[in-house]
Design an enzyme around this catalytic site. Structure first.
Site, PDB file in Angstrom:
ATOM      1  N   SER B  38       0.824  -1.216   0.000  1.00 49.66           N
ATOM      2  CA  SER B  38       0.000   0.000   0.000  1.00 49.66           C
ATOM      3  C   SER B  38       0.853   1.259   0.000  1.00 49.66           C
ATOM      4  O   SER B  38       0.349   2.345  -0.218  1.00 49.66           O
ATOM      5  CB  SER B  38      -0.916   0.024   1.223  1.00 49.66           C
ATOM      6  OG  SER B  38      -0.126   0.053   2.388  1.00 49.66           O
ATOM      7  N   LYS B  91       0.790   4.170   6.910  1.00 48.07           N
ATOM      8  CA  LYS B  91       0.232   4.997   5.861  1.00 48.07           C
ATOM      9  C   LYS B  91       0.764   6.412   6.019  1.00 48.07           C
ATOM     10  O   LYS B  91       1.404   6.744   6.996  1.00 48.07           O
ATOM     11  CB  LYS B  91      -1.316   5.038   5.936  1.00 48.07           C
ATOM     12  CG  LYS B  91      -1.989   3.694   5.862  1.00 48.07           C
ATOM     13  CD  LYS B  91      -2.068   3.165   4.430  1.00 48.07           C
ATOM     14  CE  LYS B  91      -2.688   1.791   4.383  1.00 48.07           C
ATOM     15  NZ  LYS B  91      -1.774   0.708   4.731  1.00 48.07           N
TER      16      LYS B  91
END
Lengths: 191, 170
Positions: B38, B91
């Protein structure tokens, strides 16, 4: 700031060593090592296993109480023992009292009772709505509903915010004892 | 008696070293391994084609930022998943409390509530982030990634990448 304290302390050790001879320098060094090791053990135990916390506010009355600071030197709130073993596998039971970081204010820890776990349905008070607790979340409420900022205001909280489980009150002496698990009736339908 | 004393000294030193390591890792700096894609290309995982190879990048994460919760937009942070507290996610920080953010593929604007933040992965196609689970409470943040430390050809600092056009200026 801690670094400055360490530097000052090391300078102090040096001065004492030079003036008072090798014997007391060695003694101070031993003392320092033992103090630092003791502090490390204390920090590790407090971070990972068992810690002591002080209660503020009256959202969990009568389980925890705070006294007004009328005479100097008195502790304002109860001191409680909180264990962090439960965080290994996140093993909680309904009715446990847990400490968690506030979802709206991460700088402040809150203490409330666990009312519902992930997957359970809960009846929102003063409403006929039922809410399903999402995965990874839980519903918390204070015993003293009138003065409690809890899930009725900020909704279910992620289990990642939980910091420990309160097991005992350890101060004041007349209230020392274990915290009972109080499962509220009529809030969550049985499976 | 000599070797008994030696073993005891060794034990004491090992335990003290372990305690120091644990305290540093819990409170100041820790090493983490990345799984998933990701955050491609900042962090990459290689398929385990030859035995003994590490599957994902190793990164250095600092926890000093947790003292005063001082983050900047574009920082890469590690946090406990809001839906799965047993798993940590990595993230990039896109918006802080009080900011307005434009939800992608929609013309809605959302205000980030107090004590929360909005995170997204660099590789939008393979990223489970705030676009799915909404803003996350800052209490879930466990550290800030500063460097990649493995594999050797990718050692380097993580740059702060502020996405443009997502949050209106104050």
């Amino acid at each position: 700031m801690i670094l400055r304290l360490i530097i000052v302390y090391l300078r102090f050790l040096l001065i004492v060593g030079m003036s008072a001879g090798m014997g007391s320098q060695n003694f101070l060094w031993q003392l320092t090592k033992r103090t630092v090791t003791g502090a490390l053990i204390g920090i590790t135990i407090s971070d990972r296993y068992v810690t002591v916390s002080s209660i503020r506010g009256s959202s969990m009355y009568p389980a925890f109480q705070t006294t007004p600071a009328t005479f100097p030197g008195s502790l304002k709130g109860d001191l409680v023992l909180a264990e962090r073993f439960c965080l290994e596998k996140y093993k909680f039971s309904l009715g446990d009292v847990i400490i968690f970081q506030g979802p709206d204010n991460h700088k402040r820890n809150l203490v409330k009772r666990l009312i519902a776990l992930p997957g359970q349905w809960i009846q929102i008070p003063e409403s006929s709505e039922m809410l399903k607790i999402p995965e990874g979340h839980c519903w918390v409420e204070g015993d003293n509903s009138a003065c409690s900022l809890d899930s009725r205001s900020f909704g279910p909280i992620p289990l990642g915010l939980v910091k420990g489980r309160v097991t005992h009150v350890i101060w004041p002496p007349h209230r020392i004892g274990a915290i009972e698990r109080k499962v509220p009736t009529g809030r969550t339908p049985p499976y």
